[in-house]
Motif scaffolding. Sequence first.
Motif, PDB file in Angstrom:
ATOM      1  N   ARG A  16       0.978  -1.175  -0.080  1.00  0.00           N
ATOM      2  CA  ARG A  16      -0.031   0.125   0.025  1.00  0.00           C
ATOM      3  C   ARG A  16       1.019   1.426  -0.155  1.00  0.00           C
ATOM      4  O   ARG A  16       2.030   1.180   0.554  1.00  0.00           O
ATOM      5  N   ALA A  17       0.228   2.243  -0.572  1.00  0.00           N
ATOM      6  CA  ALA A  17       0.977   3.599  -0.502  1.00  0.00           C
ATOM      7  C   ALA A  17      -0.037   4.678  -0.189  1.00  0.00           C
ATOM      8  O   ALA A  17      -1.226   4.548  -0.771  1.00  0.00           O
ATOM      9  N   ILE A  18       0.097   5.262   0.849  1.00  0.00           N
ATOM     10  CA  ILE A  18      -0.674   6.428   1.397  1.00  0.00           C
ATOM     11  C   ILE A  18      -0.039   7.783   1.312  1.00  0.00           C
ATOM     12  O   ILE A  18       0.961   8.005   2.017  1.00  0.00           O
ATOM     13  N   VAL A  19      -0.607   8.639   0.633  1.00  0.00           N
ATOM     14  CA  VAL A  19      -0.302  10.074   0.742  1.00  0.00           C
ATOM     15  C   VAL A  19      -1.015  10.795   1.784  1.00  0.00           C
ATOM     16  O   VAL A  19      -2.293  10.791   1.717  1.00  0.00           O
ATOM     17  N   PHE A  20      -0.468  11.348   2.769  1.00  0.00           N
ATOM     18  CA  PHE A  20      -0.933  12.138   3.921  1.00  0.00           C
ATOM     19  C   PHE A  20      -0.759  13.507   3.522  1.00  0.00           C
ATOM     20  O   PHE A  20       0.335  14.259   3.089  1.00  0.00           O
ATOM     21  N   GLY A  21      -1.717  14.277   3.824  1.00  0.00           N
ATOM     22  CA  GLY A  21      -1.472  15.975   3.917  1.00  0.00           C
ATOM     23  C   GLY A  21      -0.738  16.359   4.786  1.00  0.00           C
ATOM     24  O   GLY A  21      -0.501  15.822   5.808  1.00  0.00           O
ATOM     25  N   LYS A  22      -0.649  17.913   4.812  1.00  0.00           N
ATOM     26  CA  LYS A  22       0.174  18.453   6.143  1.00  0.00           C
ATOM     27  C   LYS A  22      -0.609  18.415   7.526  1.00  0.00           C
ATOM     28  O   LYS A  22      -0.016  18.194   8.301  1.00  0.00           O
ATOM     29  N   ASP A  23      -1.846  18.178   7.432  1.00  0.00           N
ATOM     30  CA  ASP A  23      -2.888  18.210   8.496  1.00  0.00           C
ATOM     31  C   ASP A  23      -2.894  16.563   8.886  1.00  0.00           C
ATOM     32  O   ASP A  23      -3.829  16.306   9.791  1.00  0.00           O
ATOM     33  N   ARG A  24      -2.078  15.680   8.368  1.00  0.00           N
ATOM     34  CA  ARG A  24      -2.044  14.180   8.725  1.00  0.00           C
ATOM     35  C   ARG A  24      -3.440  13.408   8.152  1.00  0.00           C
ATOM     36  O   ARG A  24      -3.715  12.440   8.513  1.00  0.00           O
ATOM     37  N   THR A  25      -4.262  14.141   7.433  1.00  0.00           N
ATOM     38  CA  THR A  25      -5.357  13.500   6.767  1.00  0.00           C
ATOM     39  C   THR A  25      -4.808  12.730   5.351  1.00  0.00           C
ATOM     40  O   THR A  25      -3.834  13.121   4.697  1.00  0.00           O
ATOM     41  N   ILE A  26      -5.590  11.821   5.245  1.00  0.00           N
ATOM     42  CA  ILE A  26      -5.397  10.922   4.037  1.00  0.00           C
ATOM     43  C   ILE A  26      -5.854  11.585   2.629  1.00  0.00           C
ATOM     44  O   ILE A  26      -7.081  11.877   2.507  1.00  0.00           O
ATOM     45  N   ALA A  27      -4.945  11.614   1.811  1.00  0.00           N
ATOM     46  CA  ALA A  27      -5.361  12.672   0.374  1.00  0.00           C
ATOM     47  C   ALA A  27      -5.530  11.137  -0.652  1.00  0.00           C
ATOM     48  O   ALA A  27      -6.039  11.639  -1.776  1.00  0.00           O
ATOM     49  N   GLY A  28      -4.615  10.434  -0.481  1.00  0.00           N
ATOM     50  CA  GLY A  28      -4.766   9.226  -1.746  1.00  0.00           C
ATOM     51  C   GLY A  28      -4.145   7.801  -1.197  1.00  0.00           C
ATOM     52  O   GLY A  28      -3.466   7.928  -0.264  1.00  0.00           O
ATOM     53  N   VAL A  29      -4.808   6.917  -1.788  1.00  0.00           N
ATOM     54  CA  VAL A  29      -4.343   5.676  -1.430  1.00  0.00           C
ATOM     55  C   VAL A  29      -4.334   4.610  -2.405  1.00  0.00           C
ATOM     56  O   VAL A  29      -5.107   4.634  -3.609  1.00  0.00           O
ATOM     57  N   GLY A  30      -3.334   4.049  -2.753  1.00  0.00           N
ATOM     58  CA  GLY A  30      -2.938   2.885  -3.749  1.00  0.00           C
ATOM     59  C   GLY A  30      -2.647   1.473  -3.096  1.00  0.00           C
ATOM     60  O   GLY A  30      -1.895   1.585  -2.138  1.00  0.00           O
ATOM     61  N   GLN A  31      -3.282   0.506  -3.493  1.00  0.00           N
ATOM     62  CA  GLN A  31      -2.970  -0.970  -2.886  1.00  0.00           C
ATOM     63  C   GLN A  31      -3.168  -2.066  -3.768  1.00  0.00           C
ATOM     64  O   GLN A  31      -3.975  -1.894  -4.581  1.00  0.00           O
ATOM     65  N   LYS A  32      -2.324  -3.127  -3.714  1.00  0.00           N
ATOM     66  CA  LYS A  32      -2.388  -4.114  -4.577  1.00  0.00           C
ATOM     67  C   LYS A  32      -1.945  -5.260  -3.894  1.00  0.00           C
ATOM     68  O   LYS A  32      -0.722  -5.164  -3.178  1.00  0.00           O
ATOM     69  N   GLU A  33      -2.685  -6.350  -4.095  1.00  0.00           N
ATOM     70  CA  GLU A  33      -2.184  -7.503  -3.394  1.00  0.00           C
ATOM     71  C   GLU A  33      -1.310  -8.369  -4.343  1.00  0.00           C
ATOM     72  O   GLU A  33      -1.232  -7.877  -5.547  1.00  0.00           O
ATOM     73  N   PHE A  34      -0.617  -9.407  -3.876  1.00  0.00           N
ATOM     74  CA  PHE A  34       0.555  -9.949  -4.545  1.00  0.00           C
ATOM     75  C   PHE A  34       0.266 -11.549  -4.327  1.00  0.00           C
ATOM     76  O   PHE A  34      -0.157 -11.841  -3.140  1.00  0.00           O
ATOM     77  N   THR A  35       1.103 -12.397  -4.946  1.00  0.00           N
ATOM     78  CA  THR A  35       0.730 -13.556  -4.766  1.00  0.00           C
ATOM     79  C   THR A  35       1.576 -14.523  -3.317  1.00  0.00           C
ATOM     80  O   THR A  35       2.826 -14.158  -3.295  1.00  0.00           O
ATOM     81  N   GLN A  36       0.986 -15.275  -2.929  1.00  0.00           N
ATOM     82  CA  GLN A  36       1.763 -16.211  -1.652  1.00  0.00           C
ATOM     83  C   GLN A  36       2.209 -17.352  -2.404  1.00  0.00           C
ATOM     84  O   GLN A  36       1.290 -18.203  -2.843  1.00  0.00           O
ATOM     85  N   ILE A  37       3.234 -17.767  -2.185  1.00  0.00           N
ATOM     86  CA  ILE A  37       3.843 -18.912  -2.706  1.00  0.00           C
ATOM     87  C   ILE A  37       4.176 -19.880  -1.729  1.00  0.00           C
ATOM     88  O   ILE A  37       4.946 -19.674  -0.708  1.00  0.00           O
ATOM     89  N   PHE A  38       3.692 -21.161  -1.840  1.00  0.00           N
ATOM     90  CA  PHE A  38       3.756 -22.045  -0.818  1.00  0.00           C
ATOM     91  C   PHE A  38       4.425 -23.472  -1.487  1.00  0.00           C
ATOM     92  O   PHE A  38       3.873 -24.494  -1.625  1.00  0.00           O
ATOM     93  N   PRO A  39       5.749 -23.322  -1.582  1.00  0.00           N
ATOM     94  CA  PRO A  39       6.392 -24.647  -2.161  1.00  0.00           C
ATOM     95  C   PRO A  39       6.531 -25.829  -1.396  1.00  0.00           C
ATOM     96  O   PRO A  39       6.332 -26.816  -2.235  1.00  0.00           O
ATOM     97  N   GLN A  40       6.559 -25.953  -0.225  1.00  0.00           N
ATOM     98  CA  GLN A  40       6.354 -27.023   0.524  1.00  0.00           C
ATOM     99  C   GLN A  40       5.529 -26.647   1.706  1.00  0.00           C
ATOM    100  O   GLN A  40       5.296 -25.454   2.138  1.00  0.00           O
ATOM    101  N   ASP A  41       5.375 -27.707   2.555  1.00  0.00           N
ATOM    102  CA  ASP A  41       4.615 -27.645   3.919  1.00  0.00           C
ATOM    103  C   ASP A  41       5.636 -26.715   4.597  1.00  0.00           C
ATOM    104  O   ASP A  41       6.537 -27.096   4.921  1.00  0.00           O
ATOM    105  N   GLY A  42       4.857 -25.758   5.179  1.00  0.00           N
ATOM    106  CA  GLY A  42       5.670 -24.808   6.112  1.00  0.00           C
ATOM    107  C   GLY A  42       6.544 -23.853   5.387  1.00  0.00           C
ATOM    108  O   GLY A  42       7.378 -23.118   6.034  1.00  0.00           O
ATOM    109  N   TRP A  43       6.767 -23.839   4.022  1.00  0.00           N
ATOM    110  CA  TRP A  43       7.500 -22.818   3.315  1.00  0.00           C
ATOM    111  C   TRP A  43       6.776 -21.657   2.739  1.00  0.00           C
ATOM    112  O   TRP A  43       5.386 -22.091   2.299  1.00  0.00           O
ATOM    113  N   VAL A  44       6.934 -20.659   2.772  1.00  0.00           N
ATOM    114  CA  VAL A  44       6.146 -19.460   2.446  1.00  0.00           C
ATOM    115  C   VAL A  44       7.207 -18.492   1.631  1.00  0.00           C
ATOM    116  O   VAL A  44       8.299 -17.949   2.232  1.00  0.00           O
ATOM    117  N   GLU A  45       6.801 -18.093   0.286  1.00  0.00           N
ATOM    118  CA  GLU A  45       7.799 -17.331  -0.523  1.00  0.00           C
ATOM    119  C   GLU A  45       6.927 -16.063  -1.213  1.00  0.00           C
ATOM    120  O   GLU A  45       5.675 -16.276  -1.299  1.00  0.00           O
TER     121      GLU A  45
END
Length: 495
Positions: A16-45
């Motif tokens: 995620r990316a968030i643009v905050f204004g000088k008054d600390r309010t949120i002016a813009g947001v971008g968010q993108k999910e990505f792939t969870q990779i599980f090659p073996q039991d207990g492995w996460v990449e």
Amino acid sequence: MSGYILAIDQGTTSSRAIVFGKDRTIAGVGQKEFTQIFPQDGWVEHDPEEIWDSVVWAIRKAIKEAGIEARDIAAIGITNQRETTLIWDRATGKAIHNAIVWQDRRTAAYCARLKAAGHEKVVTRKTGLLLDPYFSGTKVKWLLDNVKGARKRATRGELAFGTVDSFLIWRLTGGKVHATDATNAGRTLLFDIEKNRWDKGLLELFDVPAVLLPEVKDCADDFGVTDESLFGAAIPILGVAGDQHAASIGQACFEPGMLKSTYGTGCFALLNTGADMVRSKNRLLTTIAYRLDGKTSYALEGSIFIAGAAVQWIRDGLKLVKHASETGPLARTADPSQNVYMVPAFVGLGAPWWDAEARGAIYGLTRNSGPAEIARAALEAVCYQTRDLLEAMHKDWKGGGNTVLRVDGGMVASDWTMQFLADVLDAPVDRPVILETTALGAAWLAGSKAGVWPGMTEFATSWARDKRFEPQMDAGERKRKIKGWDVAVRRTLTI
């Protein structure tokens, strides 16, 4: 200077990316999910290029939504999933292998051998951590030992190691800066958190060449400027902190005794202990809360590996709901007479058990159990685990008292879950107005360093509460429920 601040919040399942204004309010947001990779039991990449692409996309989206240009941004603050480990080619910037995620357990046997050889005591004394696959050091060794030619290339100085923040800094600056901050360095098993430096003995223990390592800076510091070709302007990077530390900062937990808990993919509670580096006797972690102007503040931390990830499993694995937000209303409809417990040890159990081999289990199912009871058990499990962490914290640090818990993260939007949390803790739970506290903490580091946001005291006074949840559960009912949880955990542990 307009005073806009860009926060990059690179998480376990999305960027995620968030643009905050000088008054600390949120002016813009971008968010993108990505792939969870599980090659073996207990492995996460994770695919490093997918992480990078998602971050760039999110930044451009946030800037566009804010209706500004890159030149309007005074500074960037970065916060990131901690412990996730990458090694890349210094010449090309390309990673030599997928990122090994903090949840990954592939080095469990190696950690067990080190424990058996008696190394954990000195590791804990220097780092505040335990010998567990969770941390970066054993992941670095695995990459060097298992990627063809990696160790030789590393000793020749051709490769660079970093956690996600360091990788992003390298990419954002066009390979000009190889750096990290003290909070991320302190989670590698390679950094002495009392002396604030990479430790030669630990590097030898884990067989990691010093030439791989980034420079360690304060959380609010000069981390270089972005390559102008990326966003149309060179933007200073002035703040970096691991996600849990940034959340603690965003919650304005600057005084000893203040406590926050973040509910994202996992759950992480930090208790500020100030200049006092408390040595846990209850299997908690001693960690750097933040380092500002060369002065280190410490914290006790409890780490739960699975929180929101259990809700994702209910949504994506069991397909009981279409949206994560449906789990709270579904849990509300569960049969109160059923005592269903979920122990979400999908990748082992974290604090205070530290059982890498444990796996998830559900207890108390009957023919009448259905989606509602399973949803309730998943949400309740997060609350029970939080209670276990806080109990351990209060044993370790007597100044803790009955601390009010400040909460943040995606799960806290559920009033049902937060009320159960207050009930099982028998303590007030405060939800802030600004729930994006992790990004806010990163933004404050950068904004205050740039001189466009207020200092610590003024920032702390601006913290605002949205709602306080007071405990309402009968004491007998609380005791009965906690006893059932304790039995479920004991049945799940392998140690």
